[in-house]
Motif scaffolding. Sequence first.
Motif, PDB file in Angstrom:
ATOM      1  N   CYS A 256      -5.080   9.526 -13.377  1.00  0.00           N
ATOM      2  CA  CYS A 256      -4.461   9.095 -12.371  1.00  0.00           C
ATOM      3  C   CYS A 256      -3.979   7.704 -12.431  1.00  0.00           C
ATOM      4  O   CYS A 256      -2.757   7.363 -12.137  1.00  0.00           O
ATOM      5  CB  CYS A 256      -5.316   9.353 -11.006  1.00  0.00           C
ATOM      6  N   ARG A 257      -4.629   6.961 -12.954  1.00  0.00           N
ATOM      7  CA  ARG A 257      -4.429   5.413 -13.158  1.00  0.00           C
ATOM      8  C   ARG A 257      -2.841   5.517 -14.232  1.00  0.00           C
ATOM      9  O   ARG A 257      -2.335   4.727 -13.579  1.00  0.00           O
ATOM     10  CB  ARG A 257      -5.464   4.943 -13.853  1.00  0.00           C
ATOM     11  N   ALA A 258      -2.967   6.295 -15.012  1.00  0.00           N
ATOM     12  CA  ALA A 258      -1.927   6.334 -15.794  1.00  0.00           C
ATOM     13  C   ALA A 258      -0.566   6.633 -15.042  1.00  0.00           C
ATOM     14  O   ALA A 258       0.433   6.096 -15.324  1.00  0.00           O
ATOM     15  CB  ALA A 258      -1.773   7.263 -17.077  1.00  0.00           C
ATOM     16  N   HIS A 259      -0.873   7.746 -14.326  1.00  0.00           N
ATOM     17  CA  HIS A 259       0.340   8.154 -13.308  1.00  0.00           C
ATOM     18  C   HIS A 259       0.745   7.273 -12.691  1.00  0.00           C
ATOM     19  O   HIS A 259       1.772   7.083 -12.184  1.00  0.00           O
ATOM     20  CB  HIS A 259      -0.256   9.630 -12.669  1.00  0.00           C
ATOM     21  N   ILE A 260      -0.231   6.454 -11.760  1.00  0.00           N
ATOM     22  CA  ILE A 260       0.147   5.410 -10.804  1.00  0.00           C
ATOM     23  C   ILE A 260       1.106   4.200 -11.666  1.00  0.00           C
ATOM     24  O   ILE A 260       1.987   3.679 -11.051  1.00  0.00           O
ATOM     25  CB  ILE A 260      -0.974   4.774 -10.162  1.00  0.00           C
ATOM     26  N   ALA A 261       0.589   4.098 -13.003  1.00  0.00           N
ATOM     27  CA  ALA A 261       1.295   2.968 -13.592  1.00  0.00           C
ATOM     28  C   ALA A 261       2.591   3.316 -13.849  1.00  0.00           C
ATOM     29  O   ALA A 261       3.572   2.538 -13.795  1.00  0.00           O
ATOM     30  CB  ALA A 261       0.570   2.712 -14.907  1.00  0.00           C
ATOM     31  N   ARG A 262       2.873   4.612 -13.865  1.00  0.00           N
ATOM     32  CA  ARG A 262       4.436   5.066 -14.006  1.00  0.00           C
ATOM     33  C   ARG A 262       5.230   4.504 -12.705  1.00  0.00           C
ATOM     34  O   ARG A 262       6.604   4.484 -12.984  1.00  0.00           O
ATOM     35  CB  ARG A 262       4.473   6.627 -14.240  1.00  0.00           C
ATOM     36  N   TYR A 263       4.903   4.973 -11.766  1.00  0.00           N
ATOM     37  CA  TYR A 263       5.483   4.475 -10.531  1.00  0.00           C
ATOM     38  C   TYR A 263       5.695   2.670 -10.551  1.00  0.00           C
ATOM     39  O   TYR A 263       6.852   2.584 -10.270  1.00  0.00           O
ATOM     40  CB  TYR A 263       4.559   4.610  -9.368  1.00  0.00           C
ATOM     41  N   VAL A 264       4.769   2.151 -11.129  1.00  0.00           N
ATOM     42  CA  VAL A 264       5.092   0.665 -11.322  1.00  0.00           C
ATOM     43  C   VAL A 264       6.182   0.534 -12.117  1.00  0.00           C
ATOM     44  O   VAL A 264       7.000  -0.643 -12.017  1.00  0.00           O
ATOM     45  CB  VAL A 264       3.655  -0.041 -11.250  1.00  0.00           C
ATOM     46  N   ALA A 265       5.984   0.934 -13.172  1.00  0.00           N
ATOM     47  CA  ALA A 265       6.920   0.705 -14.307  1.00  0.00           C
ATOM     48  C   ALA A 265       8.349   1.257 -14.000  1.00  0.00           C
ATOM     49  O   ALA A 265       9.418   0.723 -14.263  1.00  0.00           O
ATOM     50  CB  ALA A 265       6.748   1.491 -15.625  1.00  0.00           C
ATOM     51  N   ASN A 266       8.506   2.215 -13.037  1.00  0.00           N
ATOM     52  CA  ASN A 266       9.660   2.650 -12.445  1.00  0.00           C
ATOM     53  C   ASN A 266      10.428   1.797 -11.093  1.00  0.00           C
ATOM     54  O   ASN A 266      11.123   2.244 -10.668  1.00  0.00           O
ATOM     55  CB  ASN A 266       9.851   4.126 -12.235  1.00  0.00           C
ATOM     56  N   GLY A 267       9.484   0.818 -10.823  1.00  0.00           N
ATOM     57  CA  GLY A 267      10.053  -0.036  -9.802  1.00  0.00           C
ATOM     58  C   GLY A 267       9.305  -0.271  -8.473  1.00  0.00           C
ATOM     59  O   GLY A 267       9.658  -1.165  -7.632  1.00  0.00           O
ATOM     60  N   VAL A 268       8.272   0.417  -8.545  1.00  0.00           N
ATOM     61  CA  VAL A 268       7.314   0.018  -7.247  1.00  0.00           C
ATOM     62  C   VAL A 268       6.731  -1.162  -7.509  1.00  0.00           C
ATOM     63  O   VAL A 268       6.015  -1.502  -8.778  1.00  0.00           O
ATOM     64  CB  VAL A 268       6.168   1.305  -7.004  1.00  0.00           C
ATOM     65  N   THR A 269       6.371  -1.998  -6.559  1.00  0.00           N
ATOM     66  CA  THR A 269       5.888  -3.430  -6.786  1.00  0.00           C
ATOM     67  C   THR A 269       4.557  -3.399  -6.169  1.00  0.00           C
ATOM     68  O   THR A 269       3.707  -4.365  -6.298  1.00  0.00           O
ATOM     69  CB  THR A 269       6.643  -4.542  -5.829  1.00  0.00           C
ATOM     70  N   THR A 270       4.285  -2.488  -5.029  1.00  0.00           N
ATOM     71  CA  THR A 270       3.026  -2.611  -4.374  1.00  0.00           C
ATOM     72  C   THR A 270       2.674  -0.963  -4.095  1.00  0.00           C
ATOM     73  O   THR A 270       3.070  -0.344  -2.969  1.00  0.00           O
ATOM     74  CB  THR A 270       3.225  -3.025  -3.129  1.00  0.00           C
ATOM     75  N   PRO A 271       1.738  -0.295  -4.967  1.00  0.00           N
ATOM     76  CA  PRO A 271       1.295   1.035  -4.828  1.00  0.00           C
ATOM     77  C   PRO A 271       0.305   0.759  -3.798  1.00  0.00           C
ATOM     78  O   PRO A 271      -0.508  -0.022  -3.872  1.00  0.00           O
ATOM     79  CB  PRO A 271       0.808   1.387  -6.117  1.00  0.00           C
ATOM     80  N   VAL A 272       0.190   1.770  -2.805  1.00  0.00           N
ATOM     81  CA  VAL A 272      -0.806   1.967  -1.957  1.00  0.00           C
ATOM     82  C   VAL A 272      -1.405   3.332  -2.006  1.00  0.00           C
ATOM     83  O   VAL A 272      -0.764   4.316  -1.795  1.00  0.00           O
ATOM     84  CB  VAL A 272      -0.189   1.629  -0.506  1.00  0.00           C
ATOM     85  N   LEU A 273      -2.719   3.351  -2.451  1.00  0.00           N
ATOM     86  CA  LEU A 273      -3.207   4.659  -2.590  1.00  0.00           C
ATOM     87  C   LEU A 273      -3.857   5.233  -1.364  1.00  0.00           C
ATOM     88  O   LEU A 273      -4.445   4.545  -0.698  1.00  0.00           O
ATOM     89  CB  LEU A 273      -4.288   4.682  -3.543  1.00  0.00           C
ATOM     90  N   ALA A 274      -3.610   6.444  -1.145  1.00  0.00           N
ATOM     91  CA  ALA A 274      -4.360   7.330  -0.200  1.00  0.00           C
ATOM     92  C   ALA A 274      -4.990   8.284  -1.057  1.00  0.00           C
ATOM     93  O   ALA A 274      -4.679   9.125  -1.212  1.00  0.00           O
ATOM     94  CB  ALA A 274      -3.415   8.048   0.862  1.00  0.00           C
ATOM     95  N   VAL A 275      -6.464   8.186  -1.178  1.00  0.00           N
ATOM     96  CA  VAL A 275      -7.206   9.019  -1.893  1.00  0.00           C
ATOM     97  C   VAL A 275      -7.642  10.479  -0.960  1.00  0.00           C
ATOM     98  O   VAL A 275      -8.072  10.379   0.134  1.00  0.00           O
ATOM     99  CB  VAL A 275      -8.561   8.648  -2.371  1.00  0.00           C
ATOM    100  N   LEU A 276      -7.413  11.682  -1.526  1.00  0.00           N
ATOM    101  CA  LEU A 276      -7.552  12.748  -0.704  1.00  0.00           C
ATOM    102  C   LEU A 276      -9.143  13.567  -1.186  1.00  0.00           C
ATOM    103  O   LEU A 276      -9.028  13.567  -2.436  1.00  0.00           O
ATOM    104  CB  LEU A 276      -6.332  13.600  -1.142  1.00  0.00           C
TER     105      LEU A 276
END
Length: 332
Positions: A292-312
Amino acid sequence: MNPQAEAARPPLGVSVPLGGPLGAQRERIRELASWGYTDLWSAESSGVDGFTPLALAAAWEPDVRLGTAIIPIYTRGPATLAQSAAALAQAAPGRFALGIGTSSDVIVERWNGVPFVEPYRRARDTLRFLRAALTGEKVTAVYDTFEIKGFRLAVGEPPDPPVSLLLAALRPQMLRLAAREADGAIINWLSATDTVRVAGVVRDVAPDAEIVARLFVCPNPDRAAVLPEAKRMLAGYLSVAVYRAFHVWLGREAMLTPFWERWDSRDRAGALKQIPDELVEEIIINGTPSECRAHIARYVANGVTTPVLAVLPFGGLDAHEGYRQLSPAAGD
């Protein structure tokens, strides 16, 4: 924790409120901050309102940034929006960002009885009004979608620094509006690969714009338990008109037409079977905490500056434990 490493970390947010009564969340909010989360972002749909959880957090935790993602622009008048933003800016000076959006026809029309008309113009007009009102100036103006006659915030000095304004956006017209008239965009329900295209529209207009992404995450490696629940959640959004149009623009019309046809014919069970597992896994992040952390990092690498997590809490996962597993502290 290494102070230099901590300072170098990008923002990482959590969606609030957490589960349970609002008044009982103080210790969990403090734990989130101690684990390295920098931001708390609220939403507003059918649960508690978007401002109260942040007001409590402002008092409980003095260092985190607070934001709304999002407050619908139709369900409050423009002046009320300005008042709420000014109040939170006073409660958390320099730490509050107002994220607004058109929301959807379901929330606006079906649940609130407000016509969902001219969303682009209403968003543009609201941003322009808020930008003026939050400076403390008296606003008398005729906008395309509403008129303001002599409103001035009676809160003493205007927010300093100014409140950051963000706009929820999906497709190019609204993304460009966020880049031109706001300080950035709020995005959601897209894959990390989709983010390249979406962020690119914003950055073509405003290279330094903030891009906040609400990411739905379940750090549970039991995919057989997670995927059915994740698929039902995703279906609830893919069936809404604004998200249909968004995913058509992203190139998924052929993939999702069988789902939409069965959904529209009220064959819910059949519709769920038409959502590919691969699409669910691209949009609802799941797997081991490391995956999951690696997947979140891909969003950041692709342009997200502030990821906001909602854990399900799918498959029996304890959501608060999920936040701990995904936190910077757990990754150290």
